[in-house]
Enzyme design. Structure first.
Site, mmCIF file in Angstrom:
data_model
loop_
_atom_site.group_PDB
_atom_site.id
_atom_site.type_symbol
_atom_site.label_atom_id
_atom_site.label_comp_id
_atom_site.label_asym_id
_atom_site.label_seq_id
_atom_site.Cartn_x
_atom_site.Cartn_y
_atom_site.Cartn_z
ATOM 1 N N HIS B 189 0.869 -1.176 0.000
ATOM 2 C CA HIS B 189 0.000 0.000 0.000
ATOM 3 C C HIS B 189 0.901 1.220 0.000
ATOM 4 O O HIS B 189 1.614 1.470 0.970
ATOM 5 C CB HIS B 189 -0.931 0.015 1.221
ATOM 6 C CG HIS B 189 -2.029 -0.988 1.134
ATOM 7 N ND1 HIS B 189 -2.458 -1.720 2.207
ATOM 8 C CD2 HIS B 189 -2.803 -1.368 0.080
ATOM 9 C CE1 HIS B 189 -3.452 -2.520 1.827
ATOM 10 N NE2 HIS B 189 -3.674 -2.326 0.538
ATOM 11 N N GLU B 192 1.786 3.979 2.797
ATOM 12 C CA GLU B 192 2.324 3.549 4.089
ATOM 13 C C GLU B 192 3.844 3.672 4.085
ATOM 14 O O GLU B 192 4.579 2.675 4.158
ATOM 15 C CB GLU B 192 1.809 2.131 4.385
ATOM 16 C CG GLU B 192 0.271 2.140 4.470
ATOM 17 C CD GLU B 192 -0.400 0.760 4.400
ATOM 18 O OE1 GLU B 192 0.304 -0.259 4.432
ATOM 19 O OE2 GLU B 192 -1.648 0.737 4.300
ATOM 20 N N ARG B 247 -3.383 4.663 -2.161
ATOM 21 C CA ARG B 247 -3.186 3.360 -1.541
ATOM 22 C C ARG B 247 -3.041 2.227 -2.557
ATOM 23 O O ARG B 247 -2.240 1.300 -2.370
ATOM 24 C CB ARG B 247 -4.392 3.089 -0.632
ATOM 25 C CG ARG B 247 -4.607 1.665 -0.142
ATOM 26 C CD ARG B 247 -5.936 1.597 0.618
ATOM 27 N NE ARG B 247 -6.380 0.260 0.893
ATOM 28 C CZ ARG B 247 -6.059 -0.424 2.000
ATOM 29 N NH1 ARG B 247 -5.256 0.105 2.901
ATOM 30 N NH2 ARG B 247 -6.530 -1.649 2.186
ATOM 31 N N HIS B 316 2.615 -3.535 6.566
ATOM 32 C CA HIS B 316 1.733 -2.383 6.348
ATOM 33 C C HIS B 316 1.897 -1.376 7.486
ATOM 34 O O HIS B 316 2.611 -1.620 8.451
ATOM 35 C CB HIS B 316 0.272 -2.845 6.356
ATOM 36 C CG HIS B 316 -0.105 -3.740 5.228
ATOM 37 N ND1 HIS B 316 -0.912 -3.329 4.186
ATOM 38 C CD2 HIS B 316 0.203 -5.032 4.961
ATOM 39 C CE1 HIS B 316 -1.082 -4.333 3.347
ATOM 40 N NE2 HIS B 316 -0.420 -5.379 3.787
ATOM 41 N N GLU B 390 1.239 -4.313 11.069
ATOM 42 C CA GLU B 390 0.818 -2.921 10.919
ATOM 43 C C GLU B 390 1.764 -2.126 11.818
ATOM 44 O O GLU B 390 1.748 -2.285 13.037
ATOM 45 C CB GLU B 390 -0.638 -2.720 11.376
ATOM 46 C CG GLU B 390 -1.688 -3.410 10.520
ATOM 47 C CD GLU B 390 -2.035 -2.629 9.259
ATOM 48 O OE1 GLU B 390 -1.516 -1.507 9.089
ATOM 49 O OE2 GLU B 390 -2.802 -3.148 8.435
#
Lengths: 301, 429
Positions: B189, B192, B247, B316, B390
């Site tokens: 993405h 990020e 994204r 991510h 994440e």
């Protein structure tokens, strides 16, 4: 594009009911308790009615969300149902106690539970800790408890929050900074304006910090209002701030903010007009959703 | 004159000039017309005179080497406005001196130009600046430099092309043939940014620690590591040129004016189910069919043809979580207990460095339902240790994480990655 999606965000909470009815016919392990049966009947009826409403809609049917299978009773504090409810409580806390020198962030959820309530909503009981971003990592954690009620209505309505935080009154140390900031910007010749705070690289000057915090607090009014069990909002950027003429001894600021919703991953843009003074705190006077692509139309409001 | 020149090697000059530069930068001064004089006193009397001179504050003299003894040269930067007076004083007292630098500012300007050049084009991965965000060109240069500097250990594989025909570059760290592998990707993405930045840091970390850290060296004696840093290069370029918040991929969608597919909803695992969108104008649009995106297809083909990947980590941001399958269904993964326990270990390791709090669990319970996700597919292919990170933070800055958090984020995440890789190495299957 965002028109379609924005209305989706607003409608999800009511459609989740519909989805629950469909879900429970498929799940094999679910015990059918009395409140659940009532819920099922209610949802089937609502589903029939909503079919009439849905047919003229242009956007595709919503994917069914697992949130609708969320358990009642004790919740895992690190999982999203508890976290989303805590985030809502946090938005509420910031609308009441946020300032250019104080913005609260969620540190940890300690305990959480949820129950369906008679009027057809779901109430979360939360025990969590928050920290003040303005005091950095050195700041103490504040313990809070909250009841967050997500109503189940046809059109989206804001969640209701009751909140208690210990020792909230004791953190008054920002009075001097607030006064200084106020005095600096209340004179008629003050005309602050800035864009993209922070910038793409995460840079934000010292000068801009209080404005960013004010934007965050003002945005909390919107995030609180727009929240449901299926959203999780943060402000990603203060796209712009433009100082307006002061009115009634209040700093008047026009903000454009970018909000991020975690479950849908959408970036939503809002313009808002807010006032602030050390005495009155932050008030939001006007809000306006702004489309981010040329093809989007305004959401039905 | 020549003697003094020899002594004043460019290195010495450079060092002194850098000091001045620092002063210049922080003191916001300029040194236009200032000169650097090297004074040679021939006796005690002349030293006394020079000491007296140094006490004349209005002259603003800046002694780099104070008058101490007649055998030691005295270096002084004389501001332009004092030059005439100082030279007259020295001349009158017959004190010998040489002009070492005719104009200090000129020299500083040259150094500045050198430094800017050096910043834009690092000469090696040791020059590379890890504490800032880079663009795609910079990342690709880094990759080539890293391979060139460590050709025994690192090679570059191009696994395919993006929609806009950019190469999909993968770094392969290998010490032998036919090994099982561990895969890490960042930047799927594009917005990020802390993930691509961390990927760069990981690459450097591997070459630095190989041969020094026994655990990593042991892992690399048994497994290859594959690292794809800019997994969505088209999107990444777009975040620099047009929209920082982009994204998805940049492939147009037929019948729609909206561009792009969410590459983490495009995999053939619960594809099309709840937790992704069928609307091309949304951020979680799954695409017209599974693996429709070349960026995704390239990895799918690589995984299938490799056949021996044993761990797969897709990185991510933001939320500070370590997640394992599934995202598309609430049915627990077969290896849930082991994956949960390993996640706990990895998160504990991560937290030990800067006390960054992470939560962990399956995707569907911890963050949200998501269908067509990367690690659900890799897990279903038999890659047991499939994880998604994440990274920082939890919403305060979100995607716009300040650059000074890149290295701390990468450092702590590396500890978690090592825990996963070590466990993989110790539990072959």
């Amino acid at each position: 594009m965002l028109c379609a999606h924005w209305s989706r965000l607003r409608r999800v909470s009511s459609r989740s009911c519909c989805a629950t009815a469909l879900r429970s016919t498929h799940s094999s392990t679910r015990l059918s308790s009395s409140p659940e049966r009532i819920m099922k009947t209610f949802c089937s009826v609502w589903l029939l009615l909503s079919v009439v409403e849905l047919s003229p809609a242009q956007e595709p049917p919503l994917p069914e969300t697992a949130e609708d299978m969320a358990s009642t009773g004790d919740l895992e504090p690190t999982h999203y149902p508890a976290r989303r409810a805590a985030q809502v409580a946090l938005h509420y806390l910031n609308t009441r106690h946020g300032s250019p020198f104080r913005v609260f962030g969620l540190q940890q959820v300690h305990k959480a539970s949820a129950e369906d309530v008679e009027a057809g909503g779901r109430k979360y009981k939360l025990d969590f800790s928050v920290t003040d971003w303005a005091s950095g990592s050195a700041g103490p954690a504040l313990r809070c408890s909250a009841d967050v009620l997500f109503p189940r209505t046809e059109r989206h309505s804001a969640p209701d929050v009751k909140l208690r935080c210990e020792a909230l009154q004791q953190i008054n140390r920002t009075v001097q900074e607030e006064e200084a900031f106020y005095q600096k910007h209340i004179p008629p010749d003050s005309a602050v304006s800035a864009r993209d705070i922070p910038d793409s690289y995460g840079n934000m000057s010292e000068e801009m910090q209080p404005f960013w915090r004010l934007a965050r607090v003002a945005a909390s009014f919107i995030m609180l209002r727009e929240s449901s069990e299926n959203t999780e909002f943060n402000m990603v950027q203060m796209a712009s701030v433009t100082q307006q003429e002061s009115s009634e001894e209040q700093l008047m600021l026009e903000f454009v903010v970018l909000l991020h919703d975690l479950p849908s991953q959408e970036i939503v843009q809002w313009k808002l007009l807010a006032s602030w003074s050390p005495d009155r705190g932050v008030r939001v006077l006007q809000t306006e959703w702004q489309p981010r692509c040329p093809h989007a139309t305004k959401p039905p409001n | 004159m020549t003697l003094a020149r020899k002594f004043y090697s460019s290195k010495m000059k450079g060092l002194l000039v850098l000091t001045v530069l620092f002063v210049a930068v922080f003191g916001k001064k300029t040194f236009e017309g200032d000169q650097l004089l090297q004074i040679t006193a021939k006796d005690e009397a002349q030293i006394s005179l020079l000491k007296e001179l140094s006490e004349q504050e209005h002259l603003g003299l800046d002694f780099w080497r104070e008058p101490v003894h007649e055998s030691l040269p005295v270096d002084v930067r004389v501001p332009f406005h004092s030059l005439q007076a100082v030279r007259a004083f020295l001349g009158y007292n017959q004190i010998q001196y040489n002009v070492m630098i005719m104009d200090v500012q000129d020299l500083l300007d040259d150094e500045e130009r050198e430094m800017v050049k050096y910043r834009s084009f690092p000469r090696s991965t040791d020059d590379f600046v890890y504490t800032t965000y880079h663009d795609l060109n910079s990342i690709n240069s880094f990759i080539d430099m890293l391979v060139a500097e460590n050709s025994n250990l690192v090679s570059k594989i191009v696994i395919g092309q993006s929609y806009e025909n950019r190469p999909l570059n993968v770094l392969k760290f290998s010490t032998g043939a036919n090994r099982p592998g561990i895969w890490i990707d960042t930047g799927i993405h594009s917005r990020e940014w802390v993930t691509q930045a961390s990927g760069i840091w990981f690459a450097k970390k591997i070459v630095t620690d190989y041969g020094r850290d026994p655990v990593l060296t042991d892992i690399l004696s048994n497994y290859d590591i594959f690292l794809e840093i800019a997994t969505n290069p088209d999107g990444f370029a777009y975040t620099h040129s047009n929209d920082r918040m982009w994204r998805k991929t940049r492939k147009p969608n037929s019948g729609s004016s909206c561009v792009g597919v969410d590459p983490n909803r495009n995999w053939d695992a619960g594809f099309g189910g709840a937790g992704s969108s069928s609307n091309p104008c949304t951020e979680t649009y799954r695409g017209p069919s599974a693996h429709s995106e070349p960026e995704v297809k390239a990895i799918v083909d690589f995984v299938k043809s490799h056949g021996k990947l044993k761990a797969f980590v897709s990185i991510h941001s933001y939320s500070q979580m370590l997640l394992y399958p599934y995202g598309y269904t609430s049915t627990p993964a077969k290896d849930q207990a082991e994956l949960h326990e390993l996640a706990r270990k990895a998160v504990t390791a991560l937290q030990s460095l800067y006390n960054t709090r992470y939560t962990y669990g399956s995707i569907i319970t911890t963050i949200y339902q998501a269908s067509g996700g990367t690690i659900d597919w890799t897990y279903n292919q038999g890659i047991k240790y499939s994880y998604t990170f994440e990274l920082r933070d939890t919403g305060r800055y979100g995607f716009l994480l300040p650059a000074n958090q890149i290295v701390p984020t990468a450092e702590e995440t590396w500890l978690a990655l090592m825990a996963i890789m070590e466990h993989t190495r110790n539990n072959p299957y």
